[in-house]
Design an enzyme around this catalytic site. Sequence first.
Site, short mmCIF file in Angstrom:
data_model
loop_
_atom_site.label_atom_id
_atom_site.label_comp_id
_atom_site.label_asym_id
_atom_site.label_seq_id
_atom_site.Cartn_x
_atom_site.Cartn_y
_atom_site.Cartn_z
CG HIS A 16 -6.11 -4.77 17.55
ND1 HIS A 16 -4.90 -4.95 18.15
CD2 HIS A 16 -5.86 -4.17 16.36
CE1 HIS A 16 -3.93 -4.47 17.36
NE2 HIS A 16 -4.49 -3.99 16.26
CG HIS A 28 -3.66 -1.78 8.19
ND1 HIS A 28 -4.35 -2.83 8.74
CD2 HIS A 28 -3.15 -1.08 9.23
CE1 HIS A 28 -4.26 -2.74 10.07
NE2 HIS A 28 -3.53 -1.71 10.38
CG HIS A 38 -6.05 2.36 11.07
ND1 HIS A 38 -5.84 2.81 12.35
CD2 HIS A 38 -5.19 1.32 10.90
CE1 HIS A 38 -4.90 2.07 12.93
NE2 HIS A 38 -4.48 1.16 12.07
CG ASP A 62 -5.90 -2.25 13.16
OD1 ASP A 62 -6.38 -3.35 13.47
OD2 ASP A 62 -4.73 -1.91 13.44
CG HIS A 64 -0.29 0.07 11.13
ND1 HIS A 64 -1.48 0.55 11.59
CD2 HIS A 64 0.40 1.14 10.65
CE1 HIS A 64 -1.52 1.87 11.40
NE2 HIS A 64 -0.39 2.25 10.84
CG ASP A 118 -0.38 -4.11 14.91
OD1 ASP A 118 -0.18 -3.35 13.95
OD2 ASP A 118 -1.39 -4.04 15.62
CG HIS A 119 -2.55 -5.49 11.21
ND1 HIS A 119 -3.84 -5.91 11.25
CD2 HIS A 119 -2.39 -4.63 12.25
CE1 HIS A 119 -4.48 -5.32 12.26
NE2 HIS A 119 -3.61 -4.54 12.88
ZN LIG Z 1 -3.23 -0.62 12.31
#
Ligand SMILES: [Zn+2]
Length: 256
Positions: A168, A55, A113, A130, A57, A59-60
């Site tokens: 995570h 996805h 999400h 996530d 985001h 942090d990915h």
């Molecule tokens: Zn995420």
Amino acid sequence: MSAYEIVPLRALSDNYVWTIRDARCAAVVDPGDARPVIDYLEREKLELVAILNTHHHADHVGGNRGLLARWKAPVFGPHDERIAEVTQRLKDGERCTLPHFGIEFGVLEIPAHTRSHIAFHGGGMVFSGDTLFAVGCGRLFEGTPKQMHESLSRLMQLPDDTRVYCGHEYTVSNIRFARAVEPDNAALRELEARAKKLRDQDLPTLPSTIAQEKATNPFVRVREPAVVAAASKHAGKPLADPVSVLGEIREWKNSF
Ligand SMILES: [Zn+2]
């Protein structure tokens, strides 16, 4: 298919960049940061052959550009222009094959999400980003409790021994919440002891398995009488359907 192993690389505060590797090559899932990946690949003298994104985001996907500046590799991801680097956009039910490794992944669209979140499953593994965490699920940034219920239900249809690699390290805090929902769940108590021991040694608690999630994750156990009762008590009214139960415990967890 060559023999390979899955290595967790830590990135940012609590992200894992799951790295599929053998003696020569590596593919990475959700590189939120390029630095730890470049350091590892250079130290191990590995060539990057693919990036997978679940996805959009940061942090990915934040490490995509830095990795592509260093290696030329295809990027597999969802139909979402917010990830500019994706070279092969995948829809539900489509398949992709990892270069070099020959591992074939099927794609599941699992929105909630984010609206375009996907999972990759194959080789006895699922990369769930996530959406599904060990003993938890992602926040509903771009979706509804109904979508999360449907997405988690689809993941639960994978074989019980499928290893779950999520984005995570949240397991210990997720267990703390799950035990508030289901204080009498023995599987949860056992998992808590194991997870805490691993974290005390600074080791990952992952991967989980689909079977473990069915036994411990309140967000997939929304039909269990104990979960329904706890959610109804928290809501102050009887909750009759799994979507309402999921919605209630998701809100409960947000303020836990
Ligand atoms: Zn995420």
